[in-house]
Scaffold this active site. Sequence first.
Site, PDB file in Angstrom:
ATOM      1  N   ASP A 101     -38.905   2.553  16.812  1.00  0.00           N
ATOM      2  CA  ASP A 101     -39.621   3.548  17.601  1.00  0.00           C
ATOM      3  C   ASP A 101     -39.478   3.265  19.096  1.00  0.00           C
ATOM      4  OD1 ASP A 101     -41.341   5.814  16.585  1.00  0.00           O
ATOM      5  OD2 ASP A 101     -42.637   5.072  18.172  1.00  0.00           O
ATOM      6  N   TYR A 138     -48.495   0.543  16.376  1.00  0.00           N
ATOM      7  CA  TYR A 138     -47.756  -0.392  15.524  1.00  0.00           C
ATOM      8  C   TYR A 138     -48.068  -1.837  15.899  1.00  0.00           C
ATOM      9  CZ  TYR A 138     -44.780   3.270  13.472  1.00  0.00           C
ATOM     10  OH  TYR A 138     -44.306   4.351  12.769  1.00  0.00           O
ATOM     11  N   GLU A 194     -34.560   9.305  12.908  1.00  0.00           N
ATOM     12  CA  GLU A 194     -35.964   9.697  12.777  1.00  0.00           C
ATOM     13  C   GLU A 194     -36.254  10.430  11.471  1.00  0.00           C
ATOM     14  OE1 GLU A 194     -38.208  10.285  16.747  1.00  0.00           O
ATOM     15  OE2 GLU A 194     -36.421  11.539  16.903  1.00  0.00           O
ATOM     16  N   GLU A 228     -43.410  12.639  13.874  1.00  0.00           N
ATOM     17  CA  GLU A 228     -41.965  12.518  13.674  1.00  0.00           C
ATOM     18  C   GLU A 228     -41.388  13.775  13.027  1.00  0.00           C
ATOM     19  OE1 GLU A 228     -40.271  10.380  15.072  1.00  0.00           O
ATOM     20  OE2 GLU A 228     -41.724   8.810  15.547  1.00  0.00           O
TER      21      GLU A 228
END
Length: 343
Positions: A101, A138, A194, A228
Site C-alpha cells: 500500500d 496497517y 490493487e 480499493e
Amino acid sequence: MSGPPSHEIGMLYSLAPSVDMKSENIEDLPSESIPTTNHCASNYFYAPECPDIGHLRALSIMNRWTETEFVISDDLRDVSMLTEEERYFYRFLFTFLSAADDLVNLNIDNLLGLFSQKDIHHYYFEQECIEAVHSRAYSIIQLMLFDNDSLARAEYVKTSLNSPAIQSKLDWLNKRVIECSSIAEKYILMILIEGIFFSASFAAIAYLRINNLFVVTCQINNLISRDEAIHVEASCCIFKNYLMGPKPSIGRVQELFKEAVQIECAFLRTAAPRNSQLLDVEAICSYVRYSADRLLKELDMPPIYNEPKPTADFPLALMTASNNTNFFERRNTAYSGSVSNDL
C-alpha cells in the site's frame, strides 16, 4: 519500521514513469506520456471534464474515514486466541499489505504526469489521502499482533519482505515491467496489484469476522477493501477512456491476468496455516478468479474463468456497499454510496 528493499520501490516507481518537462529534447519522449500544456483559460479554473472519474472522487470523499475512529485495543484479547501458525499468517498478511500500500501511494505522483484533466488529478489526490490512512491503520494493526513490540515488528518485517511468497510477486512484476511495450500495459499491471494482489489477503482477514474475532480489525479491513474497489474501478475507467497511446491486445491482458491469479493463489497456499479452522483457502482462490473475471468485464474484455459469484456465506459478501452491518459489529461501517463492481 524497516522499509522494503530499495529495488522494490524502484520497481513500483517504474510502473508509471514521470515526465521531465524540463527536458530540452521533448521530441524524444514517447508521445503517449506528454501531457497537454495548452495555455488556455480553462487551465486556471476547474471545469468538469471526466464525469465518471468525478463521480468516483465524490464517492471517495463521502466515505472518508480515519484510523482515529477505531479503538484497536479492543482486539488485543483476540491475539491470544490465535494459534502460533495463525498469528504468523496474519502478521505476514499485514506486513505485505502495509508495504504494498505504501509503494502504491508513492507511485501515484508519477501517474499525475500522464494526464492533463483536473478531474483525474483531483481523483488521485483523494486516493493519496486515503492510502495514507490505510498505511497508518496497517501500522496500528501490525503493532497489536506483535504485542506493541516495535522492535520485534521491525525485525519481522525486514525478514518477511524477503520471503519467497512476496518475492514471487515482486519478481513477476519486475519481469513484466521490463517487458512492457507501452504505458497502457504498465497500467494493467497497476490494476493487477490493487485488484488481484490484495484480494486474497482481504478475504483471509474477512474470515476472522465470521468467527467474531478481531471485530475492529475487520471493520477496518471492510473499509480498506471498499476503498480499493473504488481505486480499481477508477483505474479501469482511466485505462478505457483517458489513457492515450497503444494498448495491449485482449490476449496479452488475459495472459497477465492468468499469471497474476496463479501467483496470488500460490501466495495464499504457501502462507496459509495448514490446520486452521478459520479460513477456506479454496474458497478464497475461487474469489480471486472471480475478481479477475469481474475486472476483465470492467475493462470490456471477455472473462477467463467464468467463476461463479461467491456464495452468501463467503465473508466478503458481508462487505457490500449497502447499508448492512454485521451483527457483531459495534460501529456501522456502511458506505454512503455504492461501488458498481462490489459483491
